[in-house]
Design a protein around this motif. Structure first.
Motif: not given
Length: 384
Positions: A299-304
């Motif tokens: 979940r790259w959006n959470v990482a961002q």
């Protein structure tokens, strides 16, 4: 007791309070993956982590020396500066804990102290070279190093064990996770507990109790170790859920790879006296396991959103620390420190009261991820 003695007591108490928030804020760094894979029950995991944080705090003082004398000119630091810096760091820690964002307690502490020091004595009182080499460069590199090690480790463990049946493989890696999680907890104690030791030592130097360059006294080491262990035992369930469920759906082989990578990077940094963010390392390791496992959902959006919080931590805590110093300095004397201490206590109470309405507990920490950085939870649950 003189006014200066009162201020020193309040500073030490506040520093130990920060250490406590550091403990529950960072429990997820060591135990999030073990909890979500079922390697350890939630309450057992935080209890084991607490004990090993306590032990780890006694193993090294290199990071404490960096905090006490390597970042700011101790001759320019007063007890009011230390108190203001702690206020900035704790308020940022509580904010990110409430939002379930795994931000860096270490950078919050450093940012708060640097901001208060600059407000009191200007930029010349900050040792910028030390800040760059001991804090900023490790902060930038550590997630990538840990992520690369974890990705490679994940790829190898799946490759090596591809012929093993799923059941025995999962059980074997769950046992391996117990050992790797214990190493992360021990490593966390060697690095994060020392930061508060360094701050209290800095306060004692400012008070004249210790000379510049003095090592942390035994009572400081013991009290900081106890505070971070207690905080760890209470567990930051919001952050545990965000790390364990929000970034990658983790299986046991990934969990062991992530924890092993985190422990290796943290212990190496401690040996060099780097004030490393264990949160950055743990997050990088978990993301690395998603990259290393074919077909894993990351979940790259959470990482961002986490990265945004990381970038904001140093300046936000510095600004809050500077504001706290300005308030205390305007009031003056012991009264100024008492006022910001009172504000800090009231703010902490407000955060706790608000958290009870959106509680994440050992019982619901493994519930399905909701897609939010702040997962919903039953209102009648009580955060321990």
């Amino acid at each position: 007791m003189t006014g200066n003695d009162v201020v020193l007591v309040l500073v030490v108490a506040t520093a130990l309070g920060f250490d406590f928030t550091n403990g529950f804020h960072d429990t997820g760094n060591a135990m999030a993956t073990s909890i979500v894979t079922g390697a350890l029950p939630p309450r057992v995991a935080v209890a084991v982590s607490a004990v090993l944080n306590l032990v780890g705090a006694f193993l090294s003082t290199a990071v404490a020396a960096t905090i006490a004398g390597g970042l700011v000119d101790s001759a320019q630091v007063t007890l009011t500066v230390v108190m203001a810096g702690l206020t900035g760091s704790i308020l940022w820690n509580l904010t990110t804990w409430y939002l379930g964002i795994p931000s860096s307690s270490s950078h919050a502490l450093i940012g708060g102290v640097v901001g208060a020091t600059m407000a009191a004595a200007g930029g010349s009182a900050v040792k910028w070279q030390g800040l760059l080499s001991k804090v900023i460069v490790p902060a930038a590199l550590s997630p990538f190093i840990a992520g690369t090690v974890a990705a490679l480790g994940t790829y190898l463990v799946y490759r090596i064990t591809r012929g093993v049946r799923e059941g025995p493989r999962a059980n074997g890696f769950r046992l391996g996770q117990v050992g790797s999680a214990c190493m992360v907890s021990l490593a966390h104690g060697t690095n994060d507990a020392q930061k508060t030791m360094g701050i209290i030592t800095l306060a004692l130097v400012a008070d004249g109790t210790l000379h510049a360059g003095a090592k942390s006294p035994t009572w400081v080491i013991a009290s900081c170790a106890t505070a971070i262990a207690l905080g760890t035992y209470f567990g930051g369930w919001r952050v545990i859920r965000a790390l364990g469920k929000g970034l990658v759906e983790i299986d046991s082989p990934q969990g062991m790879a992530a924890e092993s990578a985190s422990a290796a990077v943290i212990l190496s940094s401690t040996d060099f006296g780097y004030s490393l963010s264990t949160t950055h390392v743990a997050t990088g390791s978990i993301l690395g396991t998603g990259v290393g496992r074919k077909g894993a959902e990351v979940r790259w959006n959470v990482a961002q959103r986490m990265v945004v919080a990381w970038l904001l931590t140093l300046p936000a805590a510095a600004l809050t620390g500077a504001l706290a110093y300005w308030v205390a300095d305007r009031i003056g004397g012991t009264g100024g420190v008492v006022v910001i201490f009172t504000v800090l206590v009231l703010a902490s109470t407000a955060f706790y009261a608000a958290s009870r309405r959106r509680a994440v507990t050992p019982e619901n920490v493994n519930d399905a991820w909701t897609g939010s950085i702040v997962p919903a939870a039953p209102a009648d649950k009580v955060t321990p």
